[in-house]
Design a protein around this motif. Sequence first.
Motif, PDB file in Angstrom:
ATOM      1  N   SER A 237       0.841  -1.191   0.000  1.00  0.00           N
ATOM      2  CA  SER A 237       0.000   0.000   0.000  1.00  0.00           C
ATOM      3  C   SER A 237       0.879   1.244   0.000  1.00  0.00           C
ATOM      4  O   SER A 237       2.080   1.181   0.275  1.00  0.00           O
ATOM      5  CB  SER A 237      -0.905   0.014   1.228  1.00  0.00           C
ATOM      6  N   ALA A 238       0.244   2.398  -0.268  1.00  0.00           N
ATOM      7  CA  ALA A 238       0.984   3.661  -0.267  1.00  0.00           C
ATOM      8  C   ALA A 238       1.544   3.959   1.121  1.00  0.00           C
ATOM      9  O   ALA A 238       2.669   4.441   1.258  1.00  0.00           O
ATOM     10  CB  ALA A 238       0.061   4.795  -0.717  1.00  0.00           C
ATOM     11  N   ALA A 239       0.766   3.666   2.172  1.00  0.00           N
ATOM     12  CA  ALA A 239       1.215   3.922   3.540  1.00  0.00           C
ATOM     13  C   ALA A 239       2.443   3.080   3.875  1.00  0.00           C
ATOM     14  O   ALA A 239       3.385   3.560   4.525  1.00  0.00           O
ATOM     15  CB  ALA A 239       0.093   3.635   4.527  1.00  0.00           C
ATOM     16  N   GLU A 240       2.454   1.841   3.431  1.00  0.00           N
ATOM     17  CA  GLU A 240       3.596   0.960   3.697  1.00  0.00           C
ATOM     18  C   GLU A 240       4.845   1.464   2.989  1.00  0.00           C
ATOM     19  O   GLU A 240       5.936   1.465   3.563  1.00  0.00           O
ATOM     20  CB  GLU A 240       3.269  -0.468   3.248  1.00  0.00           C
ATOM     21  N   TRP A 241       4.679   1.883   1.736  1.00  0.00           N
ATOM     22  CA  TRP A 241       5.849   2.383   1.009  1.00  0.00           C
ATOM     23  C   TRP A 241       6.355   3.683   1.617  1.00  0.00           C
ATOM     24  O   TRP A 241       7.572   3.875   1.769  1.00  0.00           O
ATOM     25  CB  TRP A 241       5.504   2.594  -0.468  1.00  0.00           C
TER      26      TRP A 241
ATOM     27  N   TYR B 150       6.921  12.109 -11.604  1.00  0.00           N
ATOM     28  CA  TYR B 150       5.597  11.657 -12.015  1.00  0.00           C
ATOM     29  C   TYR B 150       4.518  12.734 -11.914  1.00  0.00           C
ATOM     30  O   TYR B 150       3.344  12.410 -12.001  1.00  0.00           O
ATOM     31  CB  TYR B 150       5.171  10.449 -11.186  1.00  0.00           C
ATOM     32  N   GLY B 151       4.886  13.977 -11.753  1.00  0.00           N
ATOM     33  CA  GLY B 151       3.825  14.973 -11.700  1.00  0.00           C
ATOM     34  C   GLY B 151       4.262  16.416 -11.518  1.00  0.00           C
ATOM     35  O   GLY B 151       3.678  17.332 -12.088  1.00  0.00           O
ATOM     36  N   LEU B 152       5.298  16.644 -10.715  1.00  0.00           N
ATOM     37  CA  LEU B 152       5.701  18.010 -10.419  1.00  0.00           C
ATOM     38  C   LEU B 152       7.029  18.361 -11.079  1.00  0.00           C
ATOM     39  O   LEU B 152       7.871  19.035 -10.495  1.00  0.00           O
ATOM     40  CB  LEU B 152       5.812  18.197  -8.894  1.00  0.00           C
ATOM     41  N   SER B 153       7.213  17.917 -12.319  1.00  0.00           N
ATOM     42  CA  SER B 153       8.469  18.170 -13.025  1.00  0.00           C
ATOM     43  C   SER B 153       8.701  19.658 -13.248  1.00  0.00           C
ATOM     44  O   SER B 153       9.844  20.112 -13.319  1.00  0.00           O
ATOM     45  CB  SER B 153       8.483  17.441 -14.374  1.00  0.00           C
ATOM     46  N   ARG B 154       7.608  20.431 -13.340  1.00  0.00           N
ATOM     47  CA  ARG B 154       7.756  21.875 -13.552  1.00  0.00           C
ATOM     48  C   ARG B 154       7.804  22.649 -12.238  1.00  0.00           C
ATOM     49  O   ARG B 154       7.915  23.868 -12.242  1.00  0.00           O
ATOM     50  CB  ARG B 154       6.596  22.378 -14.408  1.00  0.00           C
ATOM     51  N   ALA B 155       7.681  21.943 -11.149  1.00  0.00           N
ATOM     52  CA  ALA B 155       7.752  22.584  -9.827  1.00  0.00           C
ATOM     53  C   ALA B 155       8.580  21.715  -8.878  1.00  0.00           C
ATOM     54  O   ALA B 155       8.069  21.227  -7.859  1.00  0.00           O
ATOM     55  CB  ALA B 155       6.353  22.811  -9.279  1.00  0.00           C
ATOM     56  N   PRO B 156       9.863  21.486  -9.198  1.00  0.00           N
ATOM     57  CA  PRO B 156      10.676  20.581  -8.380  1.00  0.00           C
ATOM     58  C   PRO B 156      10.850  21.050  -6.943  1.00  0.00           C
ATOM     59  O   PRO B 156      10.961  20.229  -6.030  1.00  0.00           O
ATOM     60  CB  PRO B 156      12.019  20.551  -9.123  1.00  0.00           C
TER      61      PRO B 156
ATOM     62  N   LYS C 211      -1.114  11.799  -6.589  1.00  0.00           N
ATOM     63  CA  LYS C 211      -1.250  10.955  -7.782  1.00  0.00           C
ATOM     64  C   LYS C 211       0.097  10.406  -8.234  1.00  0.00           C
ATOM     65  O   LYS C 211       0.175   9.299  -8.778  1.00  0.00           O
ATOM     66  CB  LYS C 211      -1.904  11.748  -8.916  1.00  0.00           C
ATOM     67  N   SER C 212       1.148  11.179  -8.028  1.00  0.00           N
ATOM     68  CA  SER C 212       2.476  10.715  -8.447  1.00  0.00           C
ATOM     69  C   SER C 212       2.888   9.467  -7.665  1.00  0.00           C
ATOM     70  O   SER C 212       3.551   8.580  -8.216  1.00  0.00           O
ATOM     71  CB  SER C 212       3.509  11.836  -8.256  1.00  0.00           C
ATOM     72  N   ILE C 213       2.495   9.392  -6.399  1.00  0.00           N
ATOM     73  CA  ILE C 213       2.791   8.200  -5.600  1.00  0.00           C
ATOM     74  C   ILE C 213       2.059   6.998  -6.170  1.00  0.00           C
ATOM     75  O   ILE C 213       2.625   5.902  -6.308  1.00  0.00           O
ATOM     76  CB  ILE C 213       2.402   8.436  -4.127  1.00  0.00           C
ATOM     77  N   ARG C 214       0.799   7.195  -6.529  1.00  0.00           N
ATOM     78  CA  ARG C 214       0.011   6.107  -7.120  1.00  0.00           C
ATOM     79  C   ARG C 214       0.626   5.634  -8.431  1.00  0.00           C
ATOM     80  O   ARG C 214       0.743   4.436  -8.691  1.00  0.00           O
ATOM     81  CB  ARG C 214      -1.413   6.593  -7.365  1.00  0.00           C
ATOM     82  N   MET C 215       1.024   6.588  -9.281  1.00  0.00           N
ATOM     83  CA  MET C 215       1.600   6.231 -10.578  1.00  0.00           C
ATOM     84  C   MET C 215       2.891   5.443 -10.405  1.00  0.00           C
ATOM     85  O   MET C 215       3.155   4.490 -11.141  1.00  0.00           O
ATOM     86  CB  MET C 215       1.856   7.495 -11.397  1.00  0.00           C
ATOM     87  N   PHE C 216       3.681   5.843  -9.408  1.00  0.00           N
ATOM     88  CA  PHE C 216       4.949   5.144  -9.159  1.00  0.00           C
ATOM     89  C   PHE C 216       4.704   3.722  -8.664  1.00  0.00           C
ATOM     90  O   PHE C 216       5.296   2.760  -9.172  1.00  0.00           O
ATOM     91  CB  PHE C 216       5.759   5.934  -8.134  1.00  0.00           C
ATOM     92  N   LEU C 217       3.823   3.582  -7.694  1.00  0.00           N
ATOM     93  CA  LEU C 217       3.572   2.264  -7.109  1.00  0.00           C
ATOM     94  C   LEU C 217       2.891   1.318  -8.103  1.00  0.00           C
ATOM     95  O   LEU C 217       3.120   0.108  -8.062  1.00  0.00           O
ATOM     96  CB  LEU C 217       2.717   2.403  -5.846  1.00  0.00           C
TER      97      LEU C 217
END
Length: 233
Positions: free
Chosen positions: A1-5, A21-27, A80-86
């Motif tokens: 799960s996201a919490a475990e990761w 995965y989402g904030l490439s323009r706002a590092p 959402k970036s966490i979801r896309m990665f997992l």
Amino acid sequence: SAAEWLSTASVPELAWVMREYGLSRAPRVAERVAESVIQYQRKHGPFTSMAELNKVCGRACGNLEDLAVGKDTFSMVAIKSIRMFLNHELDQLRLCLQGAFQVLVPRARCVIITFKMSECDIVQDFIASHHDPPRGLELTVSQTRLLELYPLVGTDLDFAVERLKDRGRRPEPTEVNANYRSKSSTVHTVVKVPRVSQRVTGEPRDVRDRFKRPEPPPFMASPLVVKDIDFHV
């Protein structure tokens, strides 16, 4: 799960995921959110709900939330970036494209719908990596350079990929009104065609050796002087 990761992730790792995965323009926002999430977790323990994570992310973004594009705030994009990665979503897209063109017959079309810039980038890179070089280019550049510009020549694939000249179809206003989520979508139509280029052997250079930042010329503009400002309306 996201919490475990998240319970095992470091600040640099989480910041990388959010930037990639989402904030490439706002590092910098990605770093702030990652720092806040990990610090909160150290103090309060693992996250127990999405609402809790969203609250921490939103607090880290502060008034920068107003700069986000569309209805997704920076904190929503970070989550959402966490979801896309997992879920390996971008990796699955790459594998899907490779698999589809292995089974398509020549001249068959493949239609891909993307919703995120990162997805568009993968589709564009796939197309560019499977382009046949223009006829005669092998006479003007080295084999190494040909490999760098057109990776297809370094493979044994018997097909190339072309994109229809529609520049990617965007949704009509009526569709957006009916389904707001379609606003960011783009339809890409690509075609499997017989390959004509010959196989080339060689080793492309590292990407860092192929791009070089030039020294900019001196900035010659003079300061803008504003006089006689009338504040009366």
